[in-house]
Scaffold this active site. Structure first.
Site, PDB file in Angstrom:
ATOM      1  N   TYR A  93      -3.412  18.972  -6.279  1.00 60.18           N
ATOM      2  CA  TYR A  93      -2.057  19.131  -6.487  1.00 60.18           C
ATOM      3  C   TYR A  93      -1.257  17.705  -6.140  1.00 60.18           C
ATOM      4  CZ  TYR A  93      -0.495  19.190  -1.632  1.00 60.18           C
ATOM      5  OH  TYR A  93      -0.328  19.013  -0.171  1.00 60.18           O
ATOM      6  N   LYS A 105      -5.852  15.108  -2.585  1.00 56.01           N
ATOM      7  CA  LYS A 105      -4.727  16.054  -2.288  1.00 56.01           C
ATOM      8  C   LYS A 105      -5.267  17.542  -2.778  1.00 56.01           C
ATOM      9  CE  LYS A 105       0.034  15.718  -2.284  1.00 56.01           C
ATOM     10  NZ  LYS A 105       0.414  15.968  -1.094  1.00 56.01           N
ATOM     11  N   GLU A 165      -2.642  11.344  11.148  1.00 58.23           N
ATOM     12  CA  GLU A 165      -1.459  11.596  10.219  1.00 58.23           C
ATOM     13  C   GLU A 165      -0.925  12.907  10.669  1.00 58.23           C
ATOM     14  OE1 GLU A 165      -2.160  12.146   5.903  1.00 58.23           O
ATOM     15  OE2 GLU A 165      -4.162  13.287   6.133  1.00 58.23           O
ATOM     16  N   LEU A 174      -4.267  11.308   3.908  1.00 60.03           N
ATOM     17  CA  LEU A 174      -3.955  11.310   2.539  1.00 60.03           C
ATOM     18  C   LEU A 174      -3.204   9.958   2.259  1.00 60.03           C
ATOM     19  CD1 LEU A 174      -3.615  13.241   0.012  1.00 60.03           C
ATOM     20  CD2 LEU A 174      -1.105  13.105   0.570  1.00 60.03           C
TER      21      LEU A 174
HETATM   22  N1  PDD Z   1       2.350  16.522   1.433  1.00 61.90           N
HETATM   23  N2  PDD Z   1      -0.462  13.262   4.382  1.00 61.90           N
HETATM   24  C1  PDD Z   1      -0.568  14.687   4.178  1.00 61.90           C
HETATM   25  C2  PDD Z   1      -1.515  15.602   4.862  1.00 61.90           C
HETATM   26  C3  PDD Z   1       0.390  15.410   3.237  1.00 61.90           C
HETATM   27  O1  PDD Z   1       0.472  16.489   2.949  1.00 61.90           O
HETATM   28  C4  PDD Z   1       1.438  14.696   2.719  1.00 61.90           C
HETATM   29  C5  PDD Z   1       2.451  15.243   1.642  1.00 61.90           C
HETATM   30  C6  PDD Z   1       1.548  13.142   3.273  1.00 61.90           C
HETATM   31  C7  PDD Z   1       2.506  12.269   2.264  1.00 61.90           C
HETATM   32  O2  PDD Z   1       2.173  11.888   1.163  1.00 61.90           O
HETATM   33  P1  PDD Z   1       3.502  11.459   0.053  1.00 61.90           P
HETATM   34  O3  PDD Z   1       4.202  10.661   0.727  1.00 61.90           O
HETATM   35  O4  PDD Z   1       2.703  11.062  -1.127  1.00 61.90           O
HETATM   36  O5  PDD Z   1       4.157  12.818  -0.056  1.00 61.90           O
HETATM   37  C8  PDD Z   1       0.638  12.764   4.036  1.00 61.90           C
HETATM   38  C9  PDD Z   1       3.166  17.044   0.643  1.00 61.90           C
HETATM   39  C10 PDD Z   1       4.678  16.682   0.350  1.00 61.90           C
HETATM   40  C11 PDD Z   1       3.179  18.557   0.645  1.00 61.90           C
HETATM   41  O6  PDD Z   1       1.834  18.882   0.815  1.00 61.90           O
HETATM   42  O7  PDD Z   1       3.838  19.369   0.346  1.00 61.90           O
END
Ligand code: PDD
Length: 280
Positions: A34, A145, A177, A201
């Site tokens: 996703y 992701k 993270e 991620l």
């Molecule tokens: N999640 N690390 C993890 C494990 C995440 O699930 C996310 C974001 C990030 C940050 O990535 P980005 O800056 O591209 O949003 C880092 C999304 C927002 C979610 O699962 O809803």
């Protein structure tokens, strides 16, 4: 339930009419990937970077990309509303098999789903959030992701159970993270974040922060952060598309520095907010 229009497999439908088979591999196995893409005033934020990550995630699970970049843009366009900020959710699964079978099904189209939701400024943005630390129990491909988010969900829920908004994950003594965010710490005046590898991620917000730090002469480094070092951090932040850049003011019931958002965060948040506006 808000009955907004969503996209499913080539059609735009009211949410309550969008249905997938119980044999969909997303449902049975969490076999899919996703993206979450912010849209500010109708403009998808760093859209090409999100599409690049989508392509990397698809390659990581050996699923062909059903559309090219222009087609993805055309699919998402009708879900955007220029009068508000939104988050766009996009999911691709390995489709519907003939039966439940771990092996990939052959000649089955991917299931493609997309929806947008209002993106309100995160409530904890200005006062900061509390977080807990936890041993990272996730798998070895956290750079993908994947929709298979059970470990992340259990981490986040453990934080909520302790009246905290995020869990900071630690592996082999190093800060990795957040459950749904990347992490930053200011140590000895340097903004630090763990390097991109299979354990995290590769966050789009993270990368934007580093580019903005460079442009604005904020010293930064992409280095591993040992959990012990965190006690010397003057600031800790988490970053994601949903919440943007959020200061962590309390970790494991101890205040981070004086328990208030720090000066580097104030500077970076201003820079980030102006940058957003400059794009839309
Ligand atoms: N999640 N690390 C993890 C494990 C995440 O699930 C996310 C974001 C990030 C940050 O990535 P980005 O800056 O591209 O949003 C880092 C999304 C927002 C979610 O699962 O809803």
């Amino acid at each position: 339930m808000e009955n907004k229009t969503v996209y499913l497999n080539g059609q735009y439908l009211p949410l309550d009419e969008a249905k997938v088979s119980v044999l969909d591999r997303g449902f049975l196995f969490g076999d899919g990937i996703y993206e979450v893409i912010p849209s500010y005033s109708g403009h998808l934020f760093h859209f090409q970077d999100h599409l690049q990550r989508l392509e990397n995630s698809l390659a990581g699970i050996r699923l062909a990309n059903p559309y090219n970049r222009d087609q993805w843009a055309a699919i998402l366009e009708p879900l955007l509303d220029a009068s508000i900020d939104q988050s766009v959710y996009l999911q691709i699964t390995r489709g519907v098999g003939l039966k439940r079978d771990h092996a990939f099904p052959e000649n089955v189209p991917a299931t493609v789903f997309a929806m947008s939701s209002n993106l309100e400024p995160f409530a904890g943005l200005n006062q900061g959030i509390k977080a807990i630390s936890m041993d990272d129990t996730r798998w070895k491909f956290c750079n993908i992701k994947a929709i298979t988010l059970l470990a992340n969900i259990l981490h986040r829920q453990a934080a909520i159970g302790q009246s905290c908004a995020e869990a900071l994950l630690v592996k082999d003594g190093y800060l990795i993270e957040g459950a749904a965010s990347n992490v930053f710490a200011v140590i000895d005046g340097i903004l630090q974040t763990p390097p991109k590898d299979h354990q995290i991620l590769p966050g789009i917000t993270r990368d934007v922060i580093l580019v903005l730090a460079k442009k604005n002469n904020i010293p930064y480094s992409e280095d591993k952060i040992s959990f012990n070092e965190l006690q010397y951090a003057s600031e800790i932040w988490v970053a994601s598309s949903m919440r943007e850049i959020v200061p962590v003011v309390e970790l494991d019931s101890n205040p981070v520095s004086d328990g208030k958002p720090g000066s580097v965060w104030y500077a970076m948040n201003d820079i980030f907010q102006s940058y957003k506006k400059s794009l839309s």
